[in-house]
Design a protein around this motif. Sequence first.
Motif, PDB file in Angstrom:
ATOM      1  N   THR A 268       0.845  -1.192   0.000  1.00 18.45           N
ATOM      2  CA  THR A 268       0.000   0.000   0.000  1.00 18.45           C
ATOM      3  C   THR A 268       0.882   1.243   0.000  1.00 18.45           C
ATOM      4  O   THR A 268       2.008   1.214   0.515  1.00 18.45           O
ATOM      5  CB  THR A 268      -0.907   0.029   1.242  1.00 18.45           C
ATOM      6  OG1 THR A 268      -0.084  -0.043   2.417  1.00 18.45           O
ATOM      7  CG2 THR A 268      -1.880  -1.138   1.221  1.00 18.45           C
ATOM      8  N   PRO A 269       0.385   2.359  -0.557  1.00 17.53           N
ATOM      9  CA  PRO A 269       1.176   3.593  -0.553  1.00 17.53           C
ATOM     10  C   PRO A 269       1.478   4.052   0.868  1.00 17.53           C
ATOM     11  O   PRO A 269       0.657   3.908   1.769  1.00 17.53           O
ATOM     12  CB  PRO A 269       0.274   4.588  -1.283  1.00 17.53           C
ATOM     13  CG  PRO A 269      -0.668   3.753  -2.090  1.00 17.53           C
ATOM     14  CD  PRO A 269      -0.882   2.504  -1.291  1.00 17.53           C
ATOM     15  N   GLY A 270       2.671   4.592   1.064  1.00 18.16           N
ATOM     16  CA  GLY A 270       3.079   5.079   2.375  1.00 18.16           C
ATOM     17  C   GLY A 270       4.023   4.150   3.101  1.00 18.16           C
ATOM     18  O   GLY A 270       4.756   4.582   3.994  1.00 18.16           O
ATOM     19  N   ASP A 271       4.025   2.886   2.727  1.00 16.77           N
ATOM     20  CA  ASP A 271       4.948   1.942   3.334  1.00 16.77           C
ATOM     21  C   ASP A 271       6.274   1.991   2.573  1.00 16.77           C
ATOM     22  O   ASP A 271       6.304   1.874   1.351  1.00 16.77           O
ATOM     23  CB  ASP A 271       4.363   0.530   3.283  1.00 16.77           C
ATOM     24  CG  ASP A 271       5.294  -0.494   3.890  1.00 16.77           C
ATOM     25  OD1 ASP A 271       5.502  -0.463   5.106  1.00 16.77           O
ATOM     26  OD2 ASP A 271       5.833  -1.317   3.115  1.00 16.77           O
ATOM     27  N   ASP A 272       7.376   2.173   3.296  1.00 17.44           N
ATOM     28  CA  ASP A 272       8.671   2.355   2.643  1.00 17.44           C
ATOM     29  C   ASP A 272       9.044   1.169   1.764  1.00 17.44           C
ATOM     30  O   ASP A 272       9.511   1.336   0.629  1.00 17.44           O
ATOM     31  CB  ASP A 272       9.762   2.581   3.695  1.00 17.44           C
ATOM     32  CG  ASP A 272       9.620   3.932   4.381  1.00 17.44           C
ATOM     33  OD1 ASP A 272       8.905   4.796   3.832  1.00 17.44           O
ATOM     34  OD2 ASP A 272      10.220   4.116   5.467  1.00 17.44           O
ATOM     35  N   ALA A 273       8.849  -0.030   2.282  1.00 18.37           N
ATOM     36  CA  ALA A 273       9.214  -1.223   1.508  1.00 18.37           C
ATOM     37  C   ALA A 273       8.368  -1.322   0.238  1.00 18.37           C
ATOM     38  O   ALA A 273       8.875  -1.622  -0.844  1.00 18.37           O
ATOM     39  CB  ALA A 273       9.048  -2.475   2.366  1.00 18.37           C
ATOM     40  N   SER A 274       7.069  -1.062   0.380  1.00 21.24           N
ATOM     41  CA  SER A 274       6.183  -1.133  -0.784  1.00 21.24           C
ATOM     42  C   SER A 274       6.515  -0.040  -1.796  1.00 21.24           C
ATOM     43  O   SER A 274       6.555  -0.281  -3.006  1.00 21.24           O
ATOM     44  CB  SER A 274       4.724  -1.002  -0.332  1.00 21.24           C
ATOM     45  OG  SER A 274       4.373  -2.039   0.550  1.00 21.24           O
ATOM     46  N   ASP A 275       6.763   1.176  -1.285  1.00 23.16           N
ATOM     47  CA  ASP A 275       7.094   2.282  -2.194  1.00 23.16           C
ATOM     48  C   ASP A 275       8.380   1.995  -2.956  1.00 23.16           C
ATOM     49  O   ASP A 275       8.461   2.251  -4.169  1.00 23.16           O
ATOM     50  CB  ASP A 275       7.240   3.581  -1.404  1.00 23.16           C
ATOM     51  CG  ASP A 275       5.913   4.065  -0.840  1.00 23.16           C
ATOM     52  OD1 ASP A 275       4.858   3.586  -1.309  1.00 23.16           O
ATOM     53  OD2 ASP A 275       5.931   4.919   0.073  1.00 23.16           O
ATOM     54  N   ASN A 276       9.378   1.455  -2.276  1.00 21.19           N
ATOM     55  CA  ASN A 276      10.637   1.133  -2.949  1.00 21.19           C
ATOM     56  C   ASN A 276      10.450   0.022  -3.975  1.00 21.19           C
ATOM     57  O   ASN A 276      11.051   0.057  -5.056  1.00 21.19           O
ATOM     58  CB  ASN A 276      11.704   0.727  -1.932  1.00 21.19           C
ATOM     59  CG  ASN A 276      12.174   1.902  -1.086  1.00 21.19           C
ATOM     60  OD1 ASN A 276      12.146   3.043  -1.539  1.00 21.19           O
ATOM     61  ND2 ASN A 276      12.594   1.624   0.138  1.00 21.19           N
ATOM     62  N   ALA A 277       9.617  -0.962  -3.637  1.00 21.14           N
ATOM     63  CA  ALA A 277       9.378  -2.068  -4.564  1.00 21.14           C
ATOM     64  C   ALA A 277       8.651  -1.593  -5.811  1.00 21.14           C
ATOM     65  O   ALA A 277       8.990  -1.981  -6.940  1.00 21.14           O
ATOM     66  CB  ALA A 277       8.578  -3.171  -3.864  1.00 21.14           C
ATOM     67  N   VAL A 278       7.649  -0.732  -5.630  1.00 18.38           N
ATOM     68  CA  VAL A 278       6.907  -0.211  -6.785  1.00 18.38           C
ATOM     69  C   VAL A 278       7.806   0.684  -7.632  1.00 18.38           C
ATOM     70  O   VAL A 278       7.776   0.630  -8.872  1.00 18.38           O
ATOM     71  CB  VAL A 278       5.658   0.570  -6.316  1.00 18.38           C
ATOM     72  CG1 VAL A 278       4.989   1.280  -7.480  1.00 18.38           C
ATOM     73  CG2 VAL A 278       4.675  -0.375  -5.653  1.00 18.38           C
ATOM     74  N   LEU A 279       8.623   1.497  -6.962  1.00 19.42           N
ATOM     75  CA  LEU A 279       9.537   2.371  -7.696  1.00 19.42           C
ATOM     76  C   LEU A 279      10.543   1.551  -8.495  1.00 19.42           C
ATOM     77  O   LEU A 279      10.864   1.891  -9.648  1.00 19.42           O
ATOM     78  CB  LEU A 279      10.267   3.290  -6.714  1.00 19.42           C
ATOM     79  CG  LEU A 279      11.180   4.359  -7.324  1.00 19.42           C
ATOM     80  CD1 LEU A 279      10.387   5.303  -8.206  1.00 19.42           C
ATOM     81  CD2 LEU A 279      11.896   5.127  -6.229  1.00 19.42           C
TER      82      LEU A 279
END
Length: 361
Positions: A113-124
Amino acid sequence: MSASSFSLVGLGPIINRWKSLVGGAVVLAAIISTVVALVLPNVYKSTSVFFPTTPQTSDPDRLLDESTENRRTLELTGRAEDLDRVITIGESQPLAEMIIKKYNLHKHYEIGTPGDDASDNAVLSEFSSNLSIVHNERDAIELTFMDTDKFLAARIANDIVQAIDSMNQQLTYENRRKVLNLYRLRYETISNLYEKNRRALVAARYRKGVFGLEMQGRYLAKEIIRVETELRKAEAGGGGNVTALRRAMHGLTRADGGNVINLENFTNGGDSVSMLADRTNNLQNRLVSAQAAYETATLSIKGQVSSLYVVQKAYPATKKVKPVRWLIVVGSVLITLVLSVVVVSLLELFRHQRQRGEAGS
């Protein structure tokens, strides 16, 4: 006693002896790779091709300049600095985050989900792996985006190009705002000076009775000559009212004579009125120029002149780029076959060495 050698010539019997295991492994690899290849989604790519323009030629201030030496049109560029600037903008994190947020790629990629550092890095990371911006041999830039949705890939590619264009224009936007303020300040300053000088000129004309230097001086001199001639004739007994003519002559030549237009005021005020008139004309010309420059700058800063020349927009692909399913199956089979042969060969070599050791003992 020389040691016996193990060569590739003996692979045939070895494979024949282990054919069930090797065949089973190859068949299993073919089945698994086929299933995996069929399960993998199709990936499509959309490509947009464009040329960057130089910031100078895409600046509306220059495009609206009507002077011959400054009149320019949009010029394509192959300069390294322009190409590097556009590529750097396209690969920047702020642009990536803007596209990710716009298309909710967390949900599309099924990553957190947006806002989670791990998720944001993975999506990026996933977004960056699907994006390619390269400088081709024709000095154009090719922007390619890959996705399982061919329509989404085309939309994202086109939006990235638009975002690059917008950010490229923003690089000069702040400076252009400052220039606009300078134009406005110059226009207001000259306008105030012009109004102050104009009022001083009007006051001087009424106070000195000087309204038009050339024509007024001509007619004033003509009238003085006429009255003086009649006065001289009257004084010589040629007829006429001497007193009236002297009063008229006094009014034409002296400031206290009662005439608005008289020689004394004209002589004393001519120079100052002339100077004020020249100054007013100069300020008027400068005011017109400043107003035109300010209006042009205001118009140009509101204009949206593209800094990119798009040769080809991104369109939905008609053919997938991956996966190449037959290559996955064939590659898996070949790799499994090679690994199986290596394993059984090692097993045979190990057994051969053990048998030699038992025979030697």
